[in-house]
Design a protein around this motif. Structure first.
Motif, short mmCIF file in Angstrom:
data_model
loop_
_atom_site.label_atom_id
_atom_site.label_comp_id
_atom_site.label_asym_id
_atom_site.label_seq_id
_atom_site.Cartn_x
_atom_site.Cartn_y
_atom_site.Cartn_z
N SER A 8 20.14 -72.26 36.18
CA SER A 8 21.39 -71.61 36.57
C SER A 8 21.13 -70.17 37.01
O SER A 8 20.19 -69.54 36.57
N VAL A 10 21.62 -66.29 37.07
CA VAL A 10 21.96 -65.24 36.10
C VAL A 10 21.83 -63.90 36.79
O VAL A 10 20.81 -63.62 37.43
N ARG A 41 30.64 -66.52 34.89
CA ARG A 41 29.34 -66.03 35.38
C ARG A 41 28.49 -65.56 34.21
O ARG A 41 29.00 -65.04 33.23
N THR A 42 27.17 -65.71 34.33
CA THR A 42 26.24 -65.33 33.27
C THR A 42 25.49 -64.06 33.68
O THR A 42 25.04 -63.94 34.81
N TYR A 43 25.36 -63.16 32.71
CA TYR A 43 24.70 -61.87 32.94
C TYR A 43 23.61 -61.67 31.89
O TYR A 43 23.80 -62.00 30.73
N ARG A 44 22.46 -61.12 32.30
CA ARG A 44 21.40 -60.74 31.37
C ARG A 44 21.23 -59.23 31.45
O ARG A 44 21.10 -58.67 32.53
N GLU A 83 23.73 -64.08 23.66
CA GLU A 83 22.88 -65.25 23.39
C GLU A 83 21.46 -64.95 23.86
O GLU A 83 21.24 -63.98 24.58
N VAL A 108 21.76 -62.30 26.88
CA VAL A 108 22.60 -62.93 27.88
C VAL A 108 24.03 -62.91 27.38
O VAL A 108 24.29 -63.14 26.20
N TRP A 109 24.96 -62.64 28.29
CA TRP A 109 26.39 -62.70 27.98
C TRP A 109 27.07 -63.47 29.10
O TRP A 109 26.76 -63.28 30.27
N ARG A 110 27.98 -64.37 28.71
CA ARG A 110 28.70 -65.17 29.70
C ARG A 110 30.17 -64.77 29.68
O ARG A 110 30.81 -64.75 28.63
#
Length: 123
Positions: A8, A10, A41-44, A83, A108-110
C-alpha cells in the motif's frame, strides 16, 4: 514522499526536533500537527534526531494523538495511537559534542473515515 509498505501507498515524512529548551542539545519531547489529512490515507512519520539510545517506545509505548474532528464530534481527548512503531539508532553521529548516534522514532498513522482538520502528535 510516497513509499510502498506491504503493497500500500504510505506518505512518509522525516522530521527534525529542535533542542529541548534549557538544554545543550538534548531532544526528547515533541509536538507537531498535521492538517488536511485525507480520509483512509496512511502516513509514516520518522523523527530522526532523538538523543537517547533507549526509549519506552521500544517497550510498546505509543505517541499521543489528538484530533480536532474527534474532539468536536465525539468529545475525545488525547489518546495513544500509531502503529508499526520503531525506535532505533540510525547511524547519524551526534554533533553537539555528545557521544554515540542519534535515534529515530518511526510510526504509522492512518486517517479516519472523514478528512481530518488538525491532528496533533506529542510526547
Amino acid at each position: 514522499r510516497t513509499v510502498s509498505e506491504d503493497g500500500s501507498a504510505v506518505d512518509e515524512y522525516d522530521l527534525l526536533l529542535n533542542w529541548d529548551h534549557g538544554t545543550r542539545g538534548h531532544t526528547q519531547w515533541y509536538l507537531f500537527a498535521v492538517s488536511g489529512a485525507e480520509a483512509g490515507r496512511t502516513y509514516r512519520f520518522n523523527i530522526i534526531n532523538f538523543c537517547k539510545a533507549q526509549s519506552l517506545y521500544r517497550q510498546g509505548m505509543r505517541p499521543l494523538v489528538y484530533s480536532t474532528r474527534a474532539a468536536a464530534e465525539h468529545g475525545e481527548g488525547w489518546r495513544r495511537g500509531g502503529e508499526r512503531i520503531l525506535y532505533f539508532e540510525n547511524g547519524v553521529v551526534k554533533r553537539s559534542g555528545g557521544r554515540g548516534e542519534h535515534s529515530t522514532l518511526s510510526f504509522v498513522w492512518r486517517a479516519g473515515e472523514l478528512d481530518e482538520e488538525w491532528v496533533y502528535f506529542a510526547y
